[in-house]
Design an enzyme around this catalytic site. Sequence first.
Site, PDB file in Angstrom:
ATOM      1  N   GLU A   4       0.884  -1.348  -0.151  1.00 33.87           N
ATOM      2  CA  GLU A   4       0.005  -0.149   0.006  1.00 33.87           C
ATOM      3  C   GLU A   4       0.899   1.249   0.018  1.00 33.87           C
ATOM      4  O   GLU A   4       0.619   2.085  -0.679  1.00 33.87           O
ATOM      5  CB  GLU A   4      -0.879   0.096   1.231  1.00 33.87           C
ATOM      6  CG  GLU A   4      -2.021  -1.125   1.088  1.00 33.87           C
ATOM      7  CD  GLU A   4      -2.978  -0.715  -0.241  1.00 33.87           C
ATOM      8  OE1 GLU A   4      -2.845   0.354  -0.713  1.00 33.87           O
ATOM      9  OE2 GLU A   4      -3.745  -1.798  -0.487  1.00 33.87           O
ATOM     10  N   TYR A  87      -6.850   6.954   3.232  1.00 37.51           N
ATOM     11  CA  TYR A  87      -7.186   5.606   2.223  1.00 37.51           C
ATOM     12  C   TYR A  87      -6.286   4.525   2.555  1.00 37.51           C
ATOM     13  O   TYR A  87      -6.619   3.380   2.707  1.00 37.51           O
ATOM     14  CB  TYR A  87      -6.439   5.927   0.720  1.00 37.51           C
ATOM     15  CG  TYR A  87      -6.269   4.655  -0.073  1.00 37.51           C
ATOM     16  CD1 TYR A  87      -7.195   4.029  -0.576  1.00 37.51           C
ATOM     17  CD2 TYR A  87      -4.885   4.250  -0.169  1.00 37.51           C
ATOM     18  CE1 TYR A  87      -6.835   2.970  -1.128  1.00 37.51           C
ATOM     19  CE2 TYR A  87      -4.654   2.983  -0.733  1.00 37.51           C
ATOM     20  CZ  TYR A  87      -5.733   2.249  -1.164  1.00 37.51           C
ATOM     21  OH  TYR A  87      -5.201   1.112  -1.840  1.00 37.51           O
ATOM     22  N   ASP A 105     -10.007   5.354  -3.070  1.00 38.72           N
ATOM     23  CA  ASP A 105      -8.879   5.713  -3.592  1.00 38.72           C
ATOM     24  C   ASP A 105      -9.183   6.445  -5.161  1.00 38.72           C
ATOM     25  O   ASP A 105     -10.440   6.660  -5.464  1.00 38.72           O
ATOM     26  CB  ASP A 105      -7.993   4.632  -4.120  1.00 38.72           C
ATOM     27  CG  ASP A 105      -8.515   3.892  -5.045  1.00 38.72           C
ATOM     28  OD1 ASP A 105      -9.730   3.729  -5.189  1.00 38.72           O
ATOM     29  OD2 ASP A 105      -7.676   3.342  -6.016  1.00 38.72           O
TER      30      ASP A 105
END
Length: 257
Positions: A4, A87, A105
């Site tokens: 991520e 996010y 996102d």
Amino acid sequence: MVSEFMLQQTPVSRVLQPWQQWIERWPTPTALAEAPSGEAVRAWGRLGYPRRALRLHRAATAIRDDHDGHVPDDYAALRALPGVGDYTAAAIASFAFGQRHIVLDTNVRRVQTRIALGVEFPHTSATAAERVLAEDFLPSRAERAAAWAVASMELGALVCTARTPDCDVCPVRTECSWHRAGRPSWDGPPRVGQRYHGTDRQCRGALLSVLRSADAPVAEDELLVAWPDQRQAERARDTLLADGLMIMDADGCSLPR
DNA sequence: AAAGCGTGGAG
DNA sequence: TCTCCAAGCTT
């Protein structure tokens, strides 16, 4: 969590290999925390935005110190880690722990803007209205919500893309306002793109590239000649120092140790 | 809250 | 070539 961080503004194709090597080298948060932060910057390679490597290293340190070495499964605890915004916290809690969160996102924003609003692109920054919309889409059961989060992101990444959406294969084509309206093109304010060539960002990148490939400290003069404009190179040196992306001592300039 | 922060691939 | 854009975060 590593993926991520790497995927914040960097395409999947460019992340795959560095991610693999990173995970082999540092399989746990504690392993990463024990390495010098400069090694994280070096292993970050050319993914871009190298401050992310520093933040990931700091997050690993916090996880080792405050969370018994385990990535927390709590949204608020995740959100409190350096480099973890709305996010990323939601993505980890949803993808890794199966929880129900709005995972908003750029892909999901584009998908839901097209489906529900009939507009090609969302506005620059996520609005409160968008979060309400996302909440409407989100299934109530955690398991379904987590599946929706992955699915809507993938739809945006692979089918409902920014430039050339492939509506022919879209599973929700018939329910999409934008498609039904004949895919009207964006008529909002022109969206400003970021310049790169000749900017301080490019300059910082050039200097950092020298430090990444050096296995010993580099003399300051040697570092600064990596960029034609000396004044700009000095400014970049200063901000790199301030960011903790490099250090400078009697031996010269290097990644932090 | 707008601006700064890297890099490379596709069209 | 040049523009656009890619799973954002921080200040």
